[in-house]
Design a protein around this motif. Structure first.
Motif, PDB file in Angstrom:
ATOM      1  N   LYS A  35      65.129  -1.910 -13.201  1.00 43.19           N
ATOM      2  CA  LYS A  35      64.396  -2.784 -12.280  1.00 43.19           C
ATOM      3  C   LYS A  35      63.422  -3.685 -13.033  1.00 43.19           C
ATOM      4  N   CYS A  63      55.033   2.779 -17.003  1.00 43.51           N
ATOM      5  CA  CYS A  63      55.486   2.369 -18.340  1.00 43.51           C
ATOM      6  C   CYS A  63      54.578   1.333 -18.989  1.00 43.51           C
ATOM      7  N   ILE A 116      62.823   8.431 -14.953  1.00 45.09           N
ATOM      8  CA  ILE A 116      63.819   8.315 -16.029  1.00 45.09           C
ATOM      9  C   ILE A 116      63.319   8.889 -17.349  1.00 45.09           C
ATOM     10  N   HIS A 117      62.006   8.892 -17.557  1.00 40.79           N
ATOM     11  CA  HIS A 117      61.521   9.443 -18.832  1.00 40.79           C
ATOM     12  C   HIS A 117      61.537  10.956 -18.807  1.00 40.79           C
ATOM     13  N   LEU A 149      62.493   1.188 -20.492  1.00 43.20           N
ATOM     14  CA  LEU A 149      62.201   0.688 -19.135  1.00 43.20           C
ATOM     15  C   LEU A 149      63.403   0.936 -18.241  1.00 43.20           C
ATOM     16  N   ASP A 196      55.855   7.085 -13.834  1.00 38.41           N
ATOM     17  CA  ASP A 196      55.741   6.969 -15.286  1.00 38.41           C
ATOM     18  C   ASP A 196      54.798   5.885 -15.794  1.00 38.41           C
TER      19      ASP A 196
HETATM   20  S1  SF4 Z   1      60.552   3.569 -14.905  1.00 44.13           S
HETATM   21 FE1  SF4 Z   1      60.644   1.458 -14.125  1.00 44.13          FE
HETATM   22  S2  SF4 Z   1      59.498   1.454 -12.186  1.00 44.13           S
HETATM   23 FE2  SF4 Z   1      58.997   3.334 -13.311  1.00 44.13          FE
HETATM   24  S3  SF4 Z   1      57.113   2.833 -14.431  1.00 44.13           S
HETATM   25 FE3  SF4 Z   1      58.820   2.490 -15.805  1.00 44.13          FE
HETATM   26  S4  SF4 Z   1      59.350   0.356 -15.573  1.00 44.13           S
HETATM   27 FE4  SF4 Z   1      58.076   0.923 -13.802  1.00 44.13          FE
END
Ligand code: SF4
Ligand SMILES: Nc1nc2c(c(=O)[nH]1)N[C@H]1C(S)=C(S)[C@@H](COP(=O)(O)OP(=O)(O)OC[C@H]3O[C@@H](n4cnc5c(=O)[nH]c(N)nc54)[C@H](O)[C@@H]3O)O[C@H]1N2
Ligand SMILES: Nc1nc2c(c(=O)[nH]1)N[C@H]1C(S)=C(S)[C@@H](COP(=O)(O)OP(=O)(O)OC[C@H]3O[C@@H](n4cnc5c(=O)[nH]c(N)nc54)[C@H](O)[C@@H]3O)O[C@H]1N2
Ligand SMILES: [Mo]
Length: 669
Positions: A48, A18, A180-181, A45, A16
């Motif tokens: 982590k 971020c 996660i996104h 986010l 992703d």
């Molecule tokens: S989900 Fe977490 S590890 Fe993945 S790009 Fe976003 S901040 Fe980084």
């Protein structure tokens, strides 16, 4: 001092990429949050990165170059100056080159930072040196090869299209940890009525969103896909008009390959009941826009490329590649966003040098001659932890005649075996430009705090080494920002029309990708179920490497929610969330061995033995064991971690790792 807020980006190997907002006070990052202005990640986010400042300002950061003062692996070092470190490295290399040639030097790097410049800045240097080349295939080249065999260079759709889907299949992906996104979109699509399936080998945290969870025998997804396609074909559920117009080779596939794949036959291999496969096929055909999100797990097997190739054919049968919100999404295709030839500079190689597969580092360090590897230069990677066959890698690193240099932020398992350690900056301390593999965004960022201690960015270190080696090419003298300015002058169709002002403001920018429905960038212009350029012209079922092993448990070396490969183990807070280095096992498998929850056990196979804490879990099917995360040895209960159980064998295509294609047994400690 006032607090100032700066835009940055997450540098880790995560789809992703971020956008971040970082508050800086007095040269220190004091708070990290998600950038709501990022077109895809929109301020969210993962756990982590919510306290990335704890990684950046960790007491564990390396501050000066270090020279080994004790035995290899003892972790005993004394500080030295950069001048001395660079002189020692280049003097030693000159000596090695005189006796063995430059191919006796091997770079080893992967994805500690995903920034285009820092990640690749060793390439021009090692090409110019004439060193051995590293084939960087540890992650998912088999997935790429399988996809390409069917879809060629067709760009994948925008991940936001999943919002239009009414059936989302999360296939071999632990999206709750690794995307996660995308999960946000899946939850949104669910609210709009979409159904969600998960196909995995155990109940991962992602199972929580799934309406149906199918636990499959490891490495058998190709059989499932073939049976689904056979059922669709035998029951008149295929889109014949679409197939005759857009698909190459269906008739031959349908007569030569599919007939043997009854749901019963597939059930025997996959462990999924025949009725379930039939109901899956009917629901898949009935869906208006079925969307497959393909992870990498199922591609890390001896049959991994073929599995992906087979799955990529499934949407073609129901015309899903022609519909909005449907089809198959492996990763985004942003490889041509920048002129990578200008970054990696293969043209600097005096002659093509030998190529060593990174998954076989153990073999390269222990068995290779003509010439042997006499020096290893590791940067933004932790091979003693993350590379297959840990025993073999560590035996190589222990060689007295191997000169090892490690450029790192932390004293990792690998750094402990180095002759010389160089301190590396974190992403907040250097400039770079990023592309992503889970979204179609790019972002340019600047260093926003001064380097910690005497740490230096990758690019700068290669400039120092180049100078000491007497290399005079401009690229070794350019600043990172100067280099990025030049790179952006080279046009790319993907960047056409993008907002350069936003880019200069360090905001993420969406690329212009034409994922035009219904046109395919394959040699025939169609979806190629039949591909005569392949060794196997038609997809079929291939066995895994471990098919004939007599060991009973398939080992899943799965990602953890709270770490990223071997990164983030420097963090007490995140390690505490993982609790202990667990091995997850089914209650029956544990009982068969008289093992009880919480006790220490030893997992073993012909490659090694690894102590774990046992976690008995109903979420793991019989015959499977799961080890999440890649623990640093410092925090492992024994002398080795999970990759001591993983072999150096490669995938059927692409030279990929086979992290999931390993069997073990488990006994009381
Ligand atoms: S989900 Fe977490 S590890 Fe993945 S790009 Fe976003 S901040 Fe980084
Ligand atoms: N939190 C976190 N995020 C990460 C990472 C991490 O370690 N932690 N790693 C990053 C990196 S480098 C990458 S490449 C991506 C990977 O992201 P993913 O694709 O999600 O992860 P994989 O390890 O490839 O495996 C995904 C799932 O495949 C399952 N699996 C294994 N074998 C099979 C099989 O035969 N069939 C099926 N159907 N499933 C199977 C595993 O159990 C696992 O749950 O994630 C990135 N993001
Ligand atoms: N058992 C098991 N093994 C795995 C996996 C798994 O899921 N299970 N995943 C595999 C996969 S998919 C991948 S991609 C690989 C990843 O393997 P690696 O790319 O080696 O990943 P990391 O473990 O994150 O180690 C990266 C290191 O780079 C350092 N670093 C970060 N930024 C910089 C920088 O700017 N400069 C320098 N010099 N150093 C920096 C970090 O401190 C960190 O120690 O691991 C593979 N190994
Ligand atoms: Mo990866």
């Amino acid at each position: 001092m006032p607090i100032t807020t700066h835009r940055s980006v997450c540098p880790y190997d995560c789809p992703d990429t971020c956008g971040l907002l970082v508050d800086v006070e007095n040269g220190r990052a004091v708070k990290v949050s998600g950038d709501p202005d990022h077109p895809y990640t929109r301020g969210l986010l993962c756990g982590k990165m919510q306290h990335y400042e704890k990684t950046v300002h960790s007491e564990r950061r390396l501050l000066t170059p270090l020279l080994r003062s004790g035995a290899k692996g003892s972790g005993e070092f004394v500080p030295i100056s950069w001048d001395e470190a660079v002189k020692r490295i280049t003097d030693k290399w000159k000596e090695i080159i005189a006796s063995f040639g430059a191919e006796a030097i091997l770079p080893y790097s992967y994805a500690g930072t995903m920034g285009v410049v820092q990640r690749n800045s060793g390439h021009p240097f090692f090409h110019r040196l004439g060193a051995s080349r590293l084939d960087r295939t540890i992650c998912s080249p088999a997935k790429g090869a399988g996809w390409k065999a069917v879809m060629g260079d067709t760009p994948t759709v925008d991940p936001d299209e999943v919002l239009e889907s009414d059936l989302i299949i999360l296939w071999g992906i632990n999206a709750a940890a690794t995307s996660i996104h995308f999960m946000q979109r899946v939850n949104e699509a669910k609210k709009r009525g979409a159904k969600v399936w998960l196909i995995d080998t155990y109940r991962t945290p992602t199972a929580a969103v799934a309406d149906r969870v199918f636990l499959i025998r490891p490495g058998s997804d190709g059989a499932l896909a073939l049976a689904l396609m056979n059922y669709l074909s035998r029951n008149g559920l295929v889109d014949s008009d679409y197939i005759s117009e857009k698909v190459l080779g269906f008739d031959q596939f349908n007569s030569e390959i599919l007939p043997q794949w009854t749901t019963q036959a597939a059930s025997g291999i996959t462990g999924i009941a025949a009725e379930d496969i039939e109901s899956m096929a009917r629901s898949y055909a009935a869906a208006k826009a079925p969307f497959i999100r393909l992870g990498s797990g199922l591609s890390r097997y001896g049959n991994g490329a073929m599995t992906v190739r087979t799955i990529a054919c499934l949407p073609a049968l129901v015309g899903a590649y022609g519909k909005l919100g449907a089809g198959c999404f492996p990763d985004t295709s942003t490889g041509t966003a920048f002129a990578m030839g200008r970054v990696t500079r293969e043209d600097l190689m005096p002659a093509p040098t030998r190529i060593i597969n990174m998954n076989r580092l153990g073999e390269a360090l222990n068995r290779l001659d003509s010439p042997p590897v006499k020096s290893l230069y590791v940067y933004h990677s932790n091979p003693a932890a993350i590379t297959p066959d840990q025993n073999s890698v560590i035996a190589g690193l222990l060689r007295d005649d191997l000169f090892t240099v490690v450029h790192e932020r932390f004293m990792t398992d690998t750094a402990k075996y180095a002759d010389l350690v160089l301190p590396a900056t974190s992403s907040l301390e250097h400039s770079d430009i990023y592309r992503a593999y889970g979204t179609y965004c790019i972002q340019r960022v600047k260093g926003i705090i001064p380097p910690i201690g005497q740490s230096r960015p990758n690019k700068e270190v290669f400039s120092l080494l180049a100078e000491a080696m007497g290399f005079e090419e401009d690229i070794f003298r350019q600043s990172c920002d100067g280099f990025i300015d030049q790179l952006l002058l080279v046009p790319s169709p993907l960047r056409e029309g993008t907002d350069s002002t936003r880019l200069e403001e360090n905001r993420a920018v969406r690329l212009q990708v034409n994922t035009g429905l219904g046109s395919f960038l394959t040699p025939s212009g169609r979806i190629e179920i039949l591909n005569s350029a392949e060794k196997e012209p038609l997809p079929r079922f291939l066995p895994t490497h471990e098919e004939s092993s007599d060991l009973p448990l398939c080992l899943m070396t799965a990602p953890s929610l709270h770490s990223l490969n071997a990164s983030f183990y420097e963090r007490d807070d995140l390690r505490a969330k993982q609790e202990k280095m667990y091995l997850l096992m089914n209650p029956y498998d544990a009982a068969d061995r008289n093992l009880v929850d919480g006790e220490m056990v030893t997992a073993w196979n012909s490659l090694g033995e690894v102590p774990f804490f046992l976690k008995v879990s109903e979420g793991v099917q019989r015959g499977v064991a799961v080890a999440e995360g890649v623990w640093w040895l410092e925090f492992a209960p024994g002398e080795r971690s999970v990759n001591a159980l993983v072999s150096q064998r490669l995938t059927d295509q692409g030279g990929g790792s086979t992290f999931y294609d390993n069997r073990i047994d488990v006994r009381k400690r």
